[in-house]
Design a protein around this motif. Structure first.
Motif, PDB file in Angstrom:
ATOM      1  N   LYS A  63      11.175 -13.778  -5.580  1.00 30.73           N
ATOM      2  CA  LYS A  63      11.206 -13.023  -4.334  1.00 30.73           C
ATOM      3  C   LYS A  63      10.151 -11.926  -4.356  1.00 30.73           C
ATOM      4  O   LYS A  63       9.666 -11.530  -5.422  1.00 30.73           O
ATOM      5  CB  LYS A  63      12.592 -12.427  -4.112  1.00 30.73           C
ATOM      6  N   ASP A  64       9.809 -11.433  -3.159  1.00 28.33           N
ATOM      7  CA  ASP A  64       8.864 -10.324  -3.098  1.00 28.33           C
ATOM      8  C   ASP A  64       9.586  -9.015  -3.402  1.00 28.33           C
ATOM      9  O   ASP A  64      10.788  -8.996  -3.659  1.00 28.33           O
ATOM     10  CB  ASP A  64       8.137 -10.287  -1.748  1.00 28.33           C
ATOM     11  N   ARG A  65       8.873  -7.892  -3.355  1.00 27.17           N
ATOM     12  CA  ARG A  65       9.466  -6.611  -3.764  1.00 27.17           C
ATOM     13  C   ARG A  65      10.593  -6.161  -2.846  1.00 27.17           C
ATOM     14  O   ARG A  65      11.401  -5.309  -3.219  1.00 27.17           O
ATOM     15  CB  ARG A  65       8.383  -5.540  -3.818  1.00 27.17           C
ATOM     16  N   ASN A  66      10.668  -6.744  -1.632  1.00 28.01           N
ATOM     17  CA  ASN A  66      11.737  -6.417  -0.699  1.00 28.01           C
ATOM     18  C   ASN A  66      12.932  -7.369  -0.810  1.00 28.01           C
ATOM     19  O   ASN A  66      13.863  -7.284  -0.018  1.00 28.01           O
ATOM     20  CB  ASN A  66      11.209  -6.422   0.732  1.00 28.01           C
ATOM     21  N   GLY A  67      12.857  -8.300  -1.766  1.00 27.31           N
ATOM     22  CA  GLY A  67      13.951  -9.243  -1.952  1.00 27.31           C
ATOM     23  C   GLY A  67      13.908 -10.433  -1.023  1.00 27.31           C
ATOM     24  O   GLY A  67      14.876 -11.193  -0.947  1.00 27.31           O
ATOM     25  N   HIS A  68      12.785 -10.642  -0.318  1.00 27.05           N
ATOM     26  CA  HIS A  68      12.644 -11.785   0.582  1.00 27.05           C
ATOM     27  C   HIS A  68      12.102 -12.997  -0.171  1.00 27.05           C
ATOM     28  O   HIS A  68      11.257 -12.843  -1.068  1.00 27.05           O
ATOM     29  CB  HIS A  68      11.709 -11.446   1.750  1.00 27.05           C
ATOM     30  N   SER A  69      12.546 -14.173   0.203  1.00 25.14           N
ATOM     31  CA  SER A  69      12.049 -15.397  -0.424  1.00 25.14           C
ATOM     32  C   SER A  69      10.566 -15.563  -0.125  1.00 25.14           C
ATOM     33  O   SER A  69      10.109 -15.266   0.988  1.00 25.14           O
ATOM     34  CB  SER A  69      12.832 -16.610   0.083  1.00 25.14           C
ATOM     35  N   SER A 117       6.807  -8.076  -6.283  1.00 24.49           N
ATOM     36  CA  SER A 117       7.839  -9.037  -6.636  1.00 24.49           C
ATOM     37  C   SER A 117       8.970  -8.317  -7.350  1.00 24.49           C
ATOM     38  O   SER A 117       8.763  -7.256  -7.954  1.00 24.49           O
ATOM     39  CB  SER A 117       7.262 -10.134  -7.548  1.00 24.49           C
ATOM     40  N   THR A 118      10.155  -8.904  -7.291  1.00 22.47           N
ATOM     41  CA  THR A 118      11.282  -8.374  -8.054  1.00 22.47           C
ATOM     42  C   THR A 118      11.295  -8.927  -9.470  1.00 22.47           C
ATOM     43  O   THR A 118      12.150  -8.558 -10.264  1.00 22.47           O
ATOM     44  CB  THR A 118      12.612  -8.727  -7.359  1.00 22.47           C
ATOM     45  N   GLY A 119      10.351  -9.811  -9.789  1.00 21.21           N
ATOM     46  CA  GLY A 119      10.240 -10.343 -11.145  1.00 21.21           C
ATOM     47  C   GLY A 119      10.633 -11.800 -11.247  1.00 21.21           C
ATOM     48  O   GLY A 119      11.066 -12.428 -10.278  1.00 21.21           O
TER      49      GLY A 119
END
Length: 202
Positions: A63-69, A117-119
């Motif tokens: 996911k991106d840094r906002n938690g979006h796929s 990204s969230t990693g």
């Protein structure tokens, strides 16, 4: 390798470092343009001589840094609008994760910098250049350091600041056999189904 069994019945597991990624795909081609494009691809591959970048599609992506796929397509459209021509604007390459330090050939651990990204979670895949890897572990030795353990080992040394491809990971591969992708020309007008298999080109 197959486990070796001693006289007492104890088994010895014999690991090797020669493992390769394998991939399969099934597609249906329709019409003259698609058939000719596929025939041109086969001609360029020249049996098992040529190589190509095979995309790796997985269910649960990073996911991106906002938690979006992350998007599957590399095109941007107009928000809440539709163009009559159905066109899009190609996105520039986005750096979501990059290496925080250099990693040598055959390394199985890397320190990462999360840019957008969230990693990476264990089980997810990424590619660096033309090589595909799967995450085994992810932990934070410090509040700003993200470290992963992955398989297979790096096929080449990676410098600091190298971009990890997490949106559209690929693997450099070649056909498994000389006859991959061939189909019965008698049914070219009916959308033949083609099954193909690849193995990693090292």
């Amino acid at each position: 390798m197959e486990p070796q069994e001693s006289i007492s019945g104890a088994e010895t597991i014999v690991p090797t470092l020669r493992g390769k990624w394998m991939a399969t795909a099934t597609m249906v081609i329709h019409g003259e343009a698609a058939v000719l494009q596929w025939q041109a691809f086969l001609a360029q591959m020249q049996g098992r001589i040529g190589t190509t970048l095979v995309p790796c599609h997985t269910w649960f992506r990073p996911k991106d840094r906002n938690g979006h796929s992350l998007p599957l397509e590399d095109m941007a459209d107009l928000s809440d609008a539709q163009t009559w021509e159905h066109f899009g604007m190609e996105n520039s390459e986005i750096v979501r994760i990059r290496t925080a330090a250099a990693a040598p050939l055959r390394a199985t651990r890397m320190d990462l910098e999360l840019v957008n990204s969230t990693g990476l979670r264990p089980g997810q895949v990424f590619s660096i250049g033309e090589r595909l890897h799967r995450v085994q572990l992810h932990w934070q030795p410090t509040s700003t350091t993200h470290r992963i353990q992955f398989e297979p080992p790096l096929r080449q040394a990676v410098p600091s600041g190298a971009r990890l491809e997490i949106e559209h990971p690929v693997c450099k591969m070649r056909f498994t056999t000389e006859t991959e992708g061939l189909f019965n020309q008698d049914y070219a007008d009916f959308g033949p189904k083609i099954d193909i298999s690849f193995q990693e080109a090292i």
